[in-house]
Scaffold this motif. Structure first.
Motif, PDB file in Angstrom:
ATOM      1  N   ALA A   1       0.832  -1.208   0.000  1.00 47.36           N
ATOM      2  CA  ALA A   1       0.000   0.000   0.000  1.00 47.36           C
ATOM      3  C   ALA A   1       0.864   1.253   0.000  1.00 47.36           C
ATOM      4  N   ALA A   2       1.951   1.232   0.763  1.00 44.29           N
ATOM      5  CA  ALA A   2       2.837   2.400   0.826  1.00 44.29           C
ATOM      6  C   ALA A   2       3.502   2.650  -0.519  1.00 44.29           C
ATOM      7  N   SER A   3       3.944   1.604  -1.190  1.00 51.32           N
ATOM      8  CA  SER A   3       4.589   1.811  -2.491  1.00 51.32           C
ATOM      9  C   SER A   3       3.571   2.276  -3.525  1.00 51.32           C
ATOM     10  N   GLY A   4       2.336   1.838  -3.421  1.00 56.63           N
ATOM     11  CA  GLY A   4       1.289   2.299  -4.330  1.00 56.63           C
ATOM     12  C   GLY A   4       1.007   3.779  -4.157  1.00 56.63           C
ATOM     13  N   MET A   5       1.056   4.263  -2.918  1.00 58.47           N
ATOM     14  CA  MET A   5       0.833   5.686  -2.671  1.00 58.47           C
ATOM     15  C   MET A   5       1.976   6.503  -3.257  1.00 58.47           C
ATOM     16  N   ARG A   6       3.199   6.005  -3.160  1.00 65.16           N
ATOM     17  CA  ARG A   6       4.337   6.737  -3.724  1.00 65.16           C
ATOM     18  C   ARG A   6       4.205   6.847  -5.236  1.00 65.16           C
ATOM     19  N   ARG A   7       3.777   5.779  -5.880  1.00 61.81           N
ATOM     20  CA  ARG A   7       3.612   5.827  -7.332  1.00 61.81           C
ATOM     21  C   ARG A   7       2.540   6.842  -7.714  1.00 61.81           C
ATOM     22  N   GLY A   8       1.483   6.938  -6.942  1.00 62.73           N
ATOM     23  CA  GLY A   8       0.427   7.908  -7.216  1.00 62.73           C
ATOM     24  C   GLY A   8       0.921   9.333  -7.089  1.00 62.73           C
ATOM     25  N   GLU A   9       1.801   9.580  -6.123  1.00 67.89           N
ATOM     26  CA  GLU A   9       2.358  10.918  -5.959  1.00 67.89           C
ATOM     27  C   GLU A   9       3.255  11.284  -7.125  1.00 67.89           C
ATOM     28  N   ALA A  10       3.991  10.309  -7.650  1.00 74.15           N
ATOM     29  CA  ALA A  10       4.907  10.582  -8.756  1.00 74.15           C
ATOM     30  C   ALA A  10       4.139  10.920 -10.030  1.00 74.15           C
ATOM     31  N   GLN A  11       2.935  10.384 -10.183  1.00 75.52           N
ATOM     32  CA  GLN A  11       2.169  10.636 -11.392  1.00 75.52           C
ATOM     33  C   GLN A  11       1.512  12.008 -11.368  1.00 75.52           C
ATOM     34  N   ARG A  12       1.240  12.539 -10.186  1.00 70.73           N
ATOM     35  CA  ARG A  12       0.632  13.861 -10.084  1.00 70.73           C
ATOM     36  C   ARG A  12       1.688  14.899 -10.434  1.00 70.73           C
ATOM     37  N   GLN A  13       1.335  15.841 -11.305  1.00 70.56           N
ATOM     38  CA  GLN A  13       2.305  16.849 -11.701  1.00 70.56           C
ATOM     39  C   GLN A  13       1.891  18.202 -11.143  1.00 70.56           C
ATOM     40  N   ASP A  14       2.741  18.750 -10.321  1.00 67.41           N
ATOM     41  CA  ASP A  14       2.559  20.094  -9.800  1.00 67.41           C
ATOM     42  C   ASP A  14       3.729  20.927 -10.288  1.00 67.41           C
ATOM     43  N   PRO A  15       3.540  22.245 -10.407  1.00 70.68           N
ATOM     44  CA  PRO A  15       4.687  23.082 -10.758  1.00 70.68           C
ATOM     45  C   PRO A  15       5.810  22.908  -9.739  1.00 70.68           C
ATOM     46  N   LYS A  16       7.044  22.939 -10.226  1.00 65.19           N
ATOM     47  CA  LYS A  16       8.207  22.716  -9.366  1.00 65.19           C
ATOM     48  C   LYS A  16       8.539  23.922  -8.507  1.00 65.19           C
ATOM     49  N   GLY A  17       8.096  25.095  -8.906  1.00 64.38           N
ATOM     50  CA  GLY A  17       8.366  26.286  -8.113  1.00 64.38           C
ATOM     51  C   GLY A  17       9.210  27.292  -8.869  1.00 64.38           C
ATOM     52  N   ALA A  18       9.372  28.436  -8.261  1.00 67.95           N
ATOM     53  CA  ALA A  18      10.070  29.551  -8.896  1.00 67.95           C
ATOM     54  C   ALA A  18      11.511  29.193  -9.246  1.00 67.95           C
ATOM     55  N   GLY A  19      11.904  29.540 -10.460  1.00 66.55           N
ATOM     56  CA  GLY A  19      13.275  29.328 -10.898  1.00 66.55           C
ATOM     57  C   GLY A  19      13.589  27.924 -11.368  1.00 66.55           C
ATOM     58  N   GLN A  20      12.629  27.020 -11.300  1.00 68.75           N
ATOM     59  CA  GLN A  20      12.838  25.642 -11.733  1.00 68.75           C
ATOM     60  C   GLN A  20      12.124  25.422 -13.063  1.00 68.75           C
ATOM     61  N   PRO A  21      12.819  24.927 -14.087  1.00 70.03           N
ATOM     62  CA  PRO A  21      12.146  24.677 -15.368  1.00 70.03           C
ATOM     63  C   PRO A  21      11.079  23.595 -15.226  1.00 70.03           C
ATOM     64  N   GLU A  22       9.955  23.837 -15.853  1.00 74.54           N
ATOM     65  CA  GLU A  22       8.845  22.880 -15.832  1.00 74.54           C
ATOM     66  C   GLU A  22       8.939  21.977 -17.061  1.00 74.54           C
ATOM     67  N   PRO A  23       8.493  20.724 -16.962  1.00 76.70           N
ATOM     68  CA  PRO A  23       8.596  19.814 -18.106  1.00 76.70           C
ATOM     69  C   PRO A  23       7.631  20.133 -19.250  1.00 76.70           C
ATOM     70  N   THR A  24       6.565  20.882 -18.975  1.00 78.89           N
ATOM     71  CA  THR A  24       5.607  21.219 -20.031  1.00 78.89           C
ATOM     72  C   THR A  24       5.254  22.703 -19.966  1.00 78.89           C
ATOM     73  N   MET A  25       4.811  23.228 -21.099  1.00 76.12           N
ATOM     74  CA  MET A  25       4.373  24.626 -21.150  1.00 76.12           C
ATOM     75  C   MET A  25       3.144  24.816 -20.263  1.00 76.12           C
ATOM     76  N   GLN A  26       2.287  23.815 -20.230  1.00 74.24           N
ATOM     77  CA  GLN A  26       1.067  23.897 -19.426  1.00 74.24           C
ATOM     78  C   GLN A  26       1.397  24.113 -17.944  1.00 74.24           C
ATOM     79  N   LEU A  27       2.386  23.392 -17.422  1.00 73.17           N
ATOM     80  CA  LEU A  27       2.755  23.561 -16.012  1.00 73.17           C
ATOM     81  C   LEU A  27       3.377  24.930 -15.759  1.00 73.17           C
ATOM     82  N   ALA A  28       4.191  25.417 -16.703  1.00 70.95           N
ATOM     83  CA  ALA A  28       4.785  26.747 -16.544  1.00 70.95           C
ATOM     84  C   ALA A  28       3.690  27.813 -16.538  1.00 70.95           C
ATOM     85  N   CYS A  29       2.727  27.682 -17.427  1.00 70.14           N
ATOM     86  CA  CYS A  29       1.625  28.647 -17.480  1.00 70.14           C
ATOM     87  C   CYS A  29       0.746  28.548 -16.234  1.00 70.14           C
ATOM     88  N   GLN A  30       0.571  27.337 -15.735  1.00 66.33           N
ATOM     89  CA  GLN A  30      -0.212  27.143 -14.507  1.00 66.33           C
ATOM     90  C   GLN A  30       0.456  27.867 -13.339  1.00 66.33           C
TER      91      GLN A  30
END
Length: 116
Positions: free
Chosen positions: A16-45
């Motif tokens: 169950a714990a490893s399944g939760m970690r995989r779910g967190e990895a799939q969710r994409q949130d912006p990385k934060g200021a000064g960090q390049p985002e993998p997609t234009m959509q995340l940068a715009c978000q």
């Protein structure tokens, strides 16, 4: 009999714990200021999240990893028989890395794309 039940319960907890970690990895949130985002959509978000707090901000994004040549995209030209041969010694292109800004930072055409 009890050790088997304990081992089964422990295995289920780890699964169950490893399944939760995989779910967190799939969710994409912006990385934060000064960090390049993998997609234009995340940068715009990320830009749209900060835009209300910035004066006169219209969001633009640029793929900074594809803007300039880099050693990772270097080619090597060598002689081969009676001509030359050029091979790519690294990646053909770096992975995308999008940054946002409130207005285009340079006048280069098509470099800064407006966010939707």
């Amino acid at each position: 009999m009890q050790p088997r039940v304990a081992l089964l319960a422990l295995a289920l907890c780890f699964g169950a714990a490893s399944g939760m970690r995989r779910g967190e990895a799939q969710r994409q949130d912006p990385k934060g200021a000064g960090q390049p985002e993998p997609t234009m959509q995340l940068a715009c978000q990320e830009c749209n999240k900060h835009a209300p707090y910035l004066t006169d901000c219209t969001c633009f994004a640029s793929d900074i990893m594809g803007t300039f040549e880099n050693d990772a995209t270097k080619t090597l030209t060598t002689r081969k028989e009676f001509g030359t041969e050029t091979v790519n010694t690294g990646a053909a292109r770096l992975a995308e890395g999008w940054m946002w800004h409130c207005r285009p930072v340079s006048g280069t055409p098509d470099l800064w794309k407006p966010c939707p």
